[in-house]
Scaffold this motif. Structure first.
Motif, PDB file in Angstrom:
ATOM      1  N   VAL A 167     -21.524 -10.150 -26.816  1.00  0.00           N
ATOM      2  CA  VAL A 167     -22.236  -8.902 -26.621  1.00  0.00           C
ATOM      3  C   VAL A 167     -23.627  -9.263 -26.102  1.00  0.00           C
ATOM      4  O   VAL A 167     -24.326 -10.093 -26.687  1.00  0.00           O
ATOM      5  CB  VAL A 167     -22.354  -8.102 -27.930  1.00  0.00           C
ATOM      6  N   LEU A 168     -24.016  -8.648 -24.981  1.00  0.00           N
ATOM      7  CA  LEU A 168     -25.316  -8.902 -24.382  1.00  0.00           C
ATOM      8  C   LEU A 168     -26.257  -7.763 -24.738  1.00  0.00           C
ATOM      9  O   LEU A 168     -25.877  -6.590 -24.706  1.00  0.00           O
ATOM     10  CB  LEU A 168     -25.189  -9.017 -22.862  1.00  0.00           C
ATOM     11  N   LEU A 169     -27.490  -8.103 -25.067  1.00  0.00           N
ATOM     12  CA  LEU A 169     -28.494  -7.132 -25.486  1.00  0.00           C
ATOM     13  C   LEU A 169     -29.796  -7.425 -24.749  1.00  0.00           C
ATOM     14  O   LEU A 169     -30.191  -8.582 -24.620  1.00  0.00           O
ATOM     15  CB  LEU A 169     -28.737  -7.222 -26.990  1.00  0.00           C
ATOM     16  N   VAL A 170     -30.461  -6.381 -24.257  1.00  0.00           N
ATOM     17  CA  VAL A 170     -31.725  -6.552 -23.545  1.00  0.00           C
ATOM     18  C   VAL A 170     -32.797  -5.761 -24.278  1.00  0.00           C
ATOM     19  O   VAL A 170     -32.670  -4.549 -24.470  1.00  0.00           O
ATOM     20  CB  VAL A 170     -31.626  -6.083 -22.085  1.00  0.00           C
ATOM     21  N   SER A 171     -33.868  -6.440 -24.679  1.00  0.00           N
ATOM     22  CA  SER A 171     -34.953  -5.785 -25.402  1.00  0.00           C
ATOM     23  C   SER A 171     -35.705  -4.823 -24.501  1.00  0.00           C
ATOM     24  O   SER A 171     -35.727  -4.963 -23.276  1.00  0.00           O
ATOM     25  CB  SER A 171     -35.902  -6.825 -26.002  1.00  0.00           C
ATOM     26  N   LYS A 172     -36.367  -3.849 -25.116  1.00  0.00           N
ATOM     27  CA  LYS A 172     -36.951  -2.747 -24.363  1.00  0.00           C
ATOM     28  C   LYS A 172     -38.350  -3.037 -23.842  1.00  0.00           C
ATOM     29  O   LYS A 172     -38.727  -2.581 -22.764  1.00  0.00           O
ATOM     30  CB  LYS A 172     -36.972  -1.492 -25.245  1.00  0.00           C
ATOM     31  N   HIS A 173     -39.157  -3.776 -24.596  1.00  0.00           N
ATOM     32  CA  HIS A 173     -40.565  -3.907 -24.252  1.00  0.00           C
ATOM     33  C   HIS A 173     -40.835  -5.155 -23.416  1.00  0.00           C
ATOM     34  O   HIS A 173     -40.147  -6.169 -23.513  1.00  0.00           O
ATOM     35  CB  HIS A 173     -41.409  -3.899 -25.517  1.00  0.00           C
ATOM     36  N   ALA A 174     -41.864  -5.069 -22.583  1.00  0.00           N
ATOM     37  CA  ALA A 174     -42.157  -6.111 -21.593  1.00  0.00           C
ATOM     38  C   ALA A 174     -42.638  -7.403 -22.256  1.00  0.00           C
ATOM     39  O   ALA A 174     -43.403  -7.357 -23.219  1.00  0.00           O
ATOM     40  CB  ALA A 174     -43.217  -5.602 -20.618  1.00  0.00           C
ATOM     41  N   PRO A 175     -42.182  -8.554 -21.688  1.00  0.00           N
ATOM     42  CA  PRO A 175     -41.115  -8.643 -20.679  1.00  0.00           C
ATOM     43  C   PRO A 175     -39.753  -8.523 -21.349  1.00  0.00           C
ATOM     44  O   PRO A 175     -39.543  -9.072 -22.436  1.00  0.00           O
ATOM     45  CB  PRO A 175     -41.307 -10.048 -20.096  1.00  0.00           C
TER      46      PRO A 175
END
Length: 309
Positions: A167-175
């Motif tokens: 499962v791939l997850l991408v955080s919301k805040h930069a970067p």
């Protein structure tokens, strides 16, 4: 109209996007306007693997632990209650096929305050819709609790890599940062996600955009949705301002694919774009979001989108 309240910010975003190659999809068309009063915070969308033309969606939390099925006209076709589960902050959903079964994976992964100690993935076998659109309540087939190796993160973008069973997850805040966890049930011990890659090439707002009142400008570079097509060849990442398309070459991992500069699709101005998913046959990308009436946008694939990578 409020939608155009920061036109200079949006023009600046268009200029930044010109640094990226265009994705092989036609400009967005409006498939429907979703007007159901209790579908006012759509945060995830995924194509049904059992019913053609049907999409599973869910609201942001705190809401009942349920999924709703809609068609491309925005009409509700069914509802699925998930028993034994509390929806803390559901932010994305993925549909996939594995071991001859159709699955729905719910990401209870949101954390606006950045204070959660752990997060949860909830998997259910996708039921067949009956003739009247009703479904029986279901219980999860499995659940997995996990945490990140570097503290709490607000995450709204999740997809399933079936081939790698991850499962791939991408955080919301930069970067934005790409993490992964195994696809499958967890034990009593809280799993630890693996930090894989920083997506620091996604343009972030600056100057006047940071002072804008609506999310498309102020939070324009924040990922809010993710999906991988059924062929496991193309991934799409949604932000409040853009759609980013990542082709994957044969024999290449998704980590390597995400390390390259993506292709770009301009997202028409939306109040709060938070849901993205491929159609069941991978012929289009669907986008929706919070606030009613919620547009259901469709990006049709062109010939190049179907070619082998």
């Amino acid at each position: 109209m409020k939608l155009w309240g920061c036109l200079p910010c949006l023009l600046c975003a268009c200029a930044l996007a010109q640094d990226f190659a265009p994705a092989p999809f036609a400009p967005a068309s409006l498939s429907a306007l979703i007007t159901e009063a209790d579908l006012d915070e759509i945060s995830g969308i995924a194509a049904s693997r059992r019913s053609a033309g049907v999409f599973w969606i869910h609201n942001d939390a705190p809401r009942p632990a349920r999924l709703d099925a809609i068609d491309e006209t925005g009409q509700r076709r069914g509802r699925l209650r998930i028993d034994g589960v509390r929806a803390v902050d559901w932010e994305d959903i993925a549909s996939y096929e594995l071991d001859g079964k159709a699955w729905l994976l719910i990401g209870d992964i949101g954390d606006n305050a950045g204070k959660r100690k752990d997060y949860e993935l909830i998997a259910v076998e996708e039921p067949a819709l009956s003739g009247n659109g009703l479904t029986q309540p279901v219980r999860p087939a499995w659940r997995m609790r996990f945490r990140y190796p570097d503290g709490s993160h607000d995450v709204e973008a999740m997809a399933v890599d079936v081939a790698a069973r991850e499962v791939l997850l991408v955080s919301k805040h930069a970067p934005p940062v790409l993490y992964s966890v195994p696809l499958g049930p967890g034990g009593r011990v809280v799993a630890v996600a693996r930090k894989r890659l920083s997506l620091d090439f996604i343009p972030q707002p600056s100057g006047d955009a940071l002072l804008a009142r609506f999310p498309a400008a102020r939070l324009g570079g924040s990922p809010t949705g993710l999906d991988i097509d059924s062929r496991n060849r193309t991934a799409v990442l949604l932000t409040y301002r853009d759609v980013w398309v990542f082709p994957r070459h044969r024999q290449e991992s998704w980590i390597r694919a995400f390390a390259r500069r993506p292709q770009h699709l301009l997202l028409p101005p939306m109040a709060q774009a938070e849901a993205i998913g491929f159609s069941r046959d991978d012929s289009a990308i669907l986008v929706s979001g919070e606030r009613l009436p919620a547009p259901l946008l469709r990006f049709e694939a062109t010939g190049a989108a179907g070619q082998e990578h």
